[in-house]
Design a protein around this motif. Structure first.
Motif, PDB file in Angstrom:
ATOM      1  N   SER A  44       0.290   3.487 -18.094  1.00  0.00           N
ATOM      2  CA  SER A  44       1.512   2.983 -18.936  1.00  0.00           C
ATOM      3  C   SER A  44       2.225   4.255 -19.217  1.00  0.00           C
ATOM      4  CB  SER A  44       0.967   2.237 -20.235  1.00  0.00           C
ATOM      5  OG  SER A  44       0.303   3.047 -21.101  1.00  0.00           O
ATOM      6  N   ALA A  45       3.526   3.880 -19.407  1.00  0.00           N
ATOM      7  CA  ALA A  45       4.367   4.992 -19.882  1.00  0.00           C
ATOM      8  C   ALA A  45       5.507   4.399 -20.673  1.00  0.00           C
ATOM      9  CB  ALA A  45       4.913   5.840 -18.614  1.00  0.00           C
ATOM     10  N   PHE A  46       6.244   5.182 -21.408  1.00  0.00           N
ATOM     11  CA  PHE A  46       7.315   4.873 -22.252  1.00  0.00           C
ATOM     12  C   PHE A  46       8.585   5.728 -21.974  1.00  0.00           C
ATOM     13  CE2 PHE A  46       9.984   4.556 -26.036  1.00  0.00           C
ATOM     14  CZ  PHE A  46      10.125   3.400 -26.328  1.00  0.00           C
ATOM     15  N   LYS A  47       9.850   5.117 -21.600  1.00  0.00           N
ATOM     16  CA  LYS A  47      10.981   5.845 -21.272  1.00  0.00           C
ATOM     17  C   LYS A  47      12.229   5.074 -21.690  1.00  0.00           C
ATOM     18  CE  LYS A  47      13.142   8.788 -17.898  1.00  0.00           C
ATOM     19  NZ  LYS A  47      13.044   9.411 -16.371  1.00  0.00           N
ATOM     20  N   ASP A  48      13.147   5.571 -22.423  1.00  0.00           N
ATOM     21  CA  ASP A  48      14.589   5.040 -22.534  1.00  0.00           C
ATOM     22  C   ASP A  48      14.320   3.786 -23.251  1.00  0.00           C
ATOM     23  OD1 ASP A  48      15.942   7.376 -21.418  1.00  0.00           O
ATOM     24  OD2 ASP A  48      15.777   6.246 -19.273  1.00  0.00           O
ATOM     25  N   GLY A  49      13.389   3.753 -23.896  1.00  0.00           N
ATOM     26  CA  GLY A  49      13.261   2.302 -24.964  1.00  0.00           C
ATOM     27  C   GLY A  49      12.506   1.377 -24.466  1.00  0.00           C
ATOM     28  N   LEU A  50      12.025   1.663 -23.252  1.00  0.00           N
ATOM     29  CA  LEU A  50      11.076   0.553 -22.326  1.00  0.00           C
ATOM     30  C   LEU A  50       9.832   0.937 -22.134  1.00  0.00           C
ATOM     31  CD1 LEU A  50      13.685  -0.574 -19.537  1.00  0.00           C
ATOM     32  CD2 LEU A  50      12.811  -2.003 -21.497  1.00  0.00           C
ATOM     33  N   HIS A  51       8.874   0.199 -22.277  1.00  0.00           N
ATOM     34  CA  HIS A  51       7.296   0.362 -21.909  1.00  0.00           C
ATOM     35  C   HIS A  51       7.420   0.033 -20.357  1.00  0.00           C
ATOM     36  CE1 HIS A  51       5.580   0.832 -25.726  1.00  0.00           C
ATOM     37  NE2 HIS A  51       6.482  -0.040 -26.282  1.00  0.00           N
ATOM     38  N   PHE A  52       6.663   0.531 -19.453  1.00  0.00           N
ATOM     39  CA  PHE A  52       6.628   0.132 -18.189  1.00  0.00           C
ATOM     40  C   PHE A  52       5.023   0.474 -17.674  1.00  0.00           C
ATOM     41  CE2 PHE A  52       8.821   4.161 -18.058  1.00  0.00           C
ATOM     42  CZ  PHE A  52       8.000   4.966 -16.997  1.00  0.00           C
ATOM     43  N   LEU A  53       4.616  -0.384 -16.761  1.00  0.00           N
ATOM     44  CA  LEU A  53       3.285  -0.004 -16.077  1.00  0.00           C
ATOM     45  C   LEU A  53       3.523   0.287 -14.759  1.00  0.00           C
ATOM     46  CD1 LEU A  53       1.351  -3.132 -17.259  1.00  0.00           C
ATOM     47  CD2 LEU A  53       1.254  -0.972 -18.361  1.00  0.00           C
ATOM     48  N   VAL A  54       2.735   1.477 -14.168  1.00  0.00           N
ATOM     49  CA  VAL A  54       3.082   1.954 -12.927  1.00  0.00           C
ATOM     50  C   VAL A  54       1.486   2.079 -12.095  1.00  0.00           C
ATOM     51  CG1 VAL A  54       3.751   4.068 -11.711  1.00  0.00           C
ATOM     52  CG2 VAL A  54       4.639   3.570 -13.737  1.00  0.00           C
ATOM     53  N   TRP A  55       1.380   1.497 -10.841  1.00  0.00           N
ATOM     54  CA  TRP A  55       0.496   1.389  -9.949  1.00  0.00           C
ATOM     55  C   TRP A  55       0.696   1.578  -8.546  1.00  0.00           C
ATOM     56  CZ3 TRP A  55      -1.743  -3.384  -7.379  1.00  0.00           C
ATOM     57  CH2 TRP A  55      -3.245  -2.922  -6.869  1.00  0.00           C
TER      58      TRP A  55
ATOM     59  N   VAL B 171       0.709  -1.120   0.014  1.00  0.00           N
ATOM     60  CA  VAL B 171       0.045  -0.121   0.097  1.00  0.00           C
ATOM     61  C   VAL B 171       0.672   1.362   0.179  1.00  0.00           C
ATOM     62  CG1 VAL B 171      -1.655   1.391   1.145  1.00  0.00           C
ATOM     63  CG2 VAL B 171      -1.953  -1.092   1.084  1.00  0.00           C
ATOM     64  N   ASP B 172       0.553   2.107  -0.923  1.00  0.00           N
ATOM     65  CA  ASP B 172       1.177   3.474  -1.006  1.00  0.00           C
ATOM     66  C   ASP B 172       2.777   3.409  -1.399  1.00  0.00           C
ATOM     67  OD1 ASP B 172      -1.000   4.931  -0.072  1.00  0.00           O
ATOM     68  OD2 ASP B 172      -0.370   4.594   1.950  1.00  0.00           O
ATOM     69  N   GLU B 173       3.023   2.402  -1.787  1.00  0.00           N
ATOM     70  CA  GLU B 173       4.371   2.243  -2.508  1.00  0.00           C
ATOM     71  C   GLU B 173       4.035   1.784  -4.066  1.00  0.00           C
ATOM     72  OE1 GLU B 173       7.217   2.392  -1.235  1.00  0.00           O
ATOM     73  OE2 GLU B 173       6.489   2.893   0.795  1.00  0.00           O
ATOM     74  N   THR B 174       4.985   2.592  -4.992  1.00  0.00           N
ATOM     75  CA  THR B 174       4.607   2.525  -6.358  1.00  0.00           C
ATOM     76  C   THR B 174       5.386   1.197  -6.926  1.00  0.00           C
ATOM     77  OG1 THR B 174       4.537   4.753  -6.517  1.00  0.00           O
ATOM     78  CG2 THR B 174       4.958   3.733  -8.677  1.00  0.00           C
ATOM     79  N   LEU B 175       4.375   0.529  -7.441  1.00  0.00           N
ATOM     80  CA  LEU B 175       5.107  -0.758  -8.421  1.00  0.00           C
ATOM     81  C   LEU B 175       5.109  -0.439  -9.733  1.00  0.00           C
ATOM     82  CD1 LEU B 175       5.319  -3.837  -8.625  1.00  0.00           C
ATOM     83  CD2 LEU B 175       3.054  -3.940  -9.154  1.00  0.00           C
ATOM     84  N   LYS B 176       6.400  -0.629 -10.498  1.00  0.00           N
ATOM     85  CA  LYS B 176       6.700  -0.536 -11.611  1.00  0.00           C
ATOM     86  C   LYS B 176       6.830  -1.832 -12.383  1.00  0.00           C
ATOM     87  CE  LYS B 176       8.464   4.261 -11.783  1.00  0.00           C
ATOM     88  NZ  LYS B 176       9.671   5.082 -12.287  1.00  0.00           N
ATOM     89  N   ILE B 177       6.134  -2.174 -13.566  1.00  0.00           N
ATOM     90  CA  ILE B 177       6.515  -3.704 -14.405  1.00  0.00           C
ATOM     91  C   ILE B 177       7.108  -3.088 -15.704  1.00  0.00           C
ATOM     92  CG2 ILE B 177       5.253  -5.583 -15.258  1.00  0.00           C
ATOM     93  CD1 ILE B 177       3.083  -5.048 -13.321  1.00  0.00           C
TER      94      ILE B 177
END
Length: 424
Positions: free
Chosen positions: A303-314, A273-279
């Motif tokens: 979702s986001a895209f940075k430095d050639g990587l997609h990632f999911l943030v929750w 809880v309240d900690e950001t998970l990035k996949i």
């Protein structure tokens, strides 16, 4: 005259929405206690958003205590409606809900009416002491496959009662084979031109107790249920797009391929809880102009895209504690020459929200080789408790690298293990 025109325009609008349906996923479970049934649904449409109307087809469906839904833009100008309806049933009951009055978009396999039935068995189970909760699953509203490439898709499942989950066709789709474990396989046919097009895929997902149980109804009657008999059923429906042939079925060329550190299909992830998970999701498609990600996840995931990587943030909130959520993702690429959209395989992981997530990377030294099958978590837990961690902690081995063993001066080997607590 004006009244006549308004009537015709309204009729056209209703007809437009009625033949707009492109898929649905439903699940049900407890809301607060066994007197309330919470029915969750996700409905997809290819044009305008759908305001669904559920009818009580049979049984006692109770009273609607609360209902709400939200809509969001989908792919290709479509729309996704996510909703929750809470029924007050006051006690053990059985009923069937039906999605009413919708029609599929124009599809190759000539399915017209949207038939989506949810069978709720809300009698008290002898094994859990509670009413049954349905399985939960997820699937994007569109899956794409080239007409000449084989592709397998396994639907993810979570069942909070620990039941066995199985799938079957509501209406067979000629281009797909289905196994009871909810794995679908697209096998190209000899007549490829016939296979191309949009197909309505309609599945029924059911849960089965792992042993014989009894179900107690509202009158106190105990009815036996054999383990081979289903408790309830939910609909899983989506569009399968069979696209024109691709020059190569090798992933990473025209079809996007996943690369590390992308999670494997079926991986278990933990968040707090309240900690950001990035996949992080890494892909390659050498003959594509661009890639974008399609995903299904819990509310608030982006979702986001940075430095050639997609990632999911929750970032989970307090109400997510103890819950397990599906996260499914697909990467789609646009071919440089033909401008045809190509999909990667679908991968799904399960994210469980626990009070605290601690990841430990331990370098182990032993006088003899260590293997995952003989890894002793009990000894490691005892040592961690001695170092001050709570005695009720539960450890799960997330990974164990047997290949990086290196010799030590004492003649033993060092190896790396990653540990984390499982669901308490």
């Amino acid at each position: 005259m004006w009244g006549y025109l308004v009537l015709i325009l309204s009729s056209l609008a209703c007809s437009y929405q009625a033949s707009n349906f492109s898929g649905v996923v439903v699940s049900y479970g407890r809301f607060w206690n066994d007197s309330y049934v919470a029915v969750h649904y996700t409905i997809n449409s290819r044009n305008e958003c759908i305001n669904p109307f559920w009818t009580c087809l049979s049984g006692y469906c109770g009273l609607k205590a609360q209902e709400f839904n939200v809509t969001a833009p989908g792919l290709f100008g479509g729309c996704t409606t996510v909703g929750l309806t809470i029924y007050y049933v006051s006690g053990p009951t059985q009923f069937v809900l039906s999605l009413h009055g919708l029609q599929w978009v124009n599809v190759t396999n000539d399915v017209k009416d949207a038939v989506a039935l949810t069978r709720v068995d809300w009698r008290r189970r002898s094994d859990t002491g509670k009413a049954n909760a349905s399985p939960r699953s997820a699937v994007p509203h569109v899956l794409r496959v080239p007409s000449n490439c084989e592709r397998k898709v396994t639907l993810p499942t979570i069942d909070s009662d620990g039941d066995a989950v199985a799938c079957r066709f509501q209406n067979k789709t000629s281009v797909l084979k289905l196994t009871p474990n909810c794995t679908m396989t697209f096998i190209p046919g000899a007549n490829v031109s016939y296979a191309e097009g949009k197909y309505a895929v309609q599945l029924i997902m059911e849960d089965f107790p792992r042993q014989n149980i009894t179900l107690t109804d509202g009158k106190g009657n105990a009815i036996p249920l054999q383990s081979e008999n289903a408790l309830g059923q939910i609909p899983i429906q989506f569009l399968l797009m069979v696209d024109p042939r691709v020059e190569s079925c090798v992933e990473g060329e025209y079809l996007p391929a996943f690369l590390p550190p992308t999670p494997a299909n079926g991986d278990l992830l933990f968040a707090s809880v309240d900690e950001t998970l990035k996949i992080y999701i890494n892909t390659i498609a050498r003959k594509a102009n661009s890639t974008e990600m399609i995903f299904i996840g819990p509310p608030g995931m982006v979702s986001a895209f940075k430095d050639g990587l997609h990632f999911l943030v929750w970032t989970p909130i307090e109400t997510d504690l103890g819950q397990s959520q599906h996260v499914c993702f697909i990467v789609q690429a646009l071919e440089r020459v033909t401008l045809i959209v190509r999909h990667s395989e679908m991968r799904c992981v399960i994210v469980t929200v626990v009070p605290v997530v601690v990841e430990l990377r331990a370098r182990l030294r032993s006088a003899f080789p260590l293997y995952e099958s003989t890894f002793n978590l009990t000894q490691i837990k005892a040592e961690l408790v001695m170092q001050g961690l709570p005695a009720d902690i539960t450890l799960r081995l997330l990974s164990f690298d047997e290949k990086t063993a290196t010799a030590t001066p004492s003649g033993g080997e060092t190896q790396t293990a990653v540990l984390a607590p499982s669901t308490p």
